[in-house]
Design a protein around this motif. Structure first.
Motif, short mmCIF file in Angstrom:
data_model
loop_
_atom_site.label_atom_id
_atom_site.label_comp_id
_atom_site.label_asym_id
_atom_site.label_seq_id
_atom_site.Cartn_x
_atom_site.Cartn_y
_atom_site.Cartn_z
N LEU A 44 0.82 -1.22 0.00
CA LEU A 44 0.00 0.00 0.00
C LEU A 44 0.85 1.27 0.00
N PRO A 45 1.95 1.40 0.78
CA PRO A 45 2.76 2.61 0.70
C PRO A 45 3.38 2.81 -0.69
N GLN A 48 0.62 3.92 -2.87
CA GLN A 48 0.27 5.30 -2.52
C GLN A 48 1.32 6.27 -3.04
N LYS A 49 2.62 5.89 -2.90
CA LYS A 49 3.70 6.75 -3.40
C LYS A 49 3.61 6.87 -4.92
N LEU A 51 0.91 6.59 -6.75
CA LEU A 51 -0.24 7.44 -7.05
C LEU A 51 0.06 8.91 -6.76
N ASP A 52 0.78 9.17 -5.65
CA ASP A 52 1.15 10.56 -5.33
C ASP A 52 2.10 11.12 -6.39
#
Length: 188
Positions: A44-45, A48-49, A51-52
């Motif tokens: 997930l990180p 998320q990274k 996607l960011d």
């Protein structure tokens, strides 16, 4: 599995075969928690990274596109202004060229008129000089003819040059006086 259901029915158990055993539920729950923990801490990180980063890249591209659009609009306004200035300048150049052309034509007309006047004056002077030369030539020829004629009429020779020249001059003066008197009488 069908055999297990039949065997269980034969034993007389009243347990529902669709509900799993407790140890299966516990071990499934432990596996689910381990996978969830692994997914939560590692996958997930990273997602998320990613996607960011992707969102930042998209926002950066949008900002660049907005900046490029502003620059393009500014360049278009500048181009339009330069085009308008160029049109005004071209109009001024055309007007200046037209005025210069008219000035050159006027100067050429003046020069041609002056040249024509000079040629006319030169021709008049040349005509006058030729007329004077003709008058001088005629005087000498008329004088000689008049003396010869007078000698023939009188019967004696007129060899005295001073006397002959005086007679010729007086004859020509009388002739010119009669010519000047005749046209003025015809005009009246």
């Amino acid at each position: 599995m069908l055999h297990a259901v039949i065997a269980a029915a034969a034993e007389g158990e009243t347990r529902n075969p669709l509900i799993p055993e407790t140890y299966d539920i516990v071990w499934s729950l432990v596996c689910f928690v381990v996978i969830l923990f692994f997914f939560w801490k590692l996958v997930l990180p990273k997602v998320q990274k990613m996607l960011d980063d992707r969102a930042e890249a998209i926002e950066g591209n949008i900002a660049k596109a907005d900046d490029a659009q502003r620059k393009a609009e500014a360049a278009l306004e500048q181009y339009t202004a330069q085009l308008a200035e160029a049109r005004v300048e071209a109009g001024q150049i055309r007007e200046q060229a037209r005025a210069d052309g008219q000035k050159i034509v006027a100067e050429q007309k003046d020069a041609a008129s002056a040249e024509a006047a000079r040629i006319t004056a030169t021709a008049q002077a040349q005509i006058e000089a030729e007329r004077q030369a003709a008058v001088v030539s005629l005087r000498s020829e008329v004088g000689t003819l008049a003396i010869d004629l007078a000698s023939g009429v009188i019967g004696e020779s007129l060899t005295d040059d001073a006397k002959a020249a005086a007679i010729v001059d007086r004859f020509l003066a009388d002739l010119e006086a009669s010519e000047k008197a005749t046209p003025s009488a015809g005009k009246n």
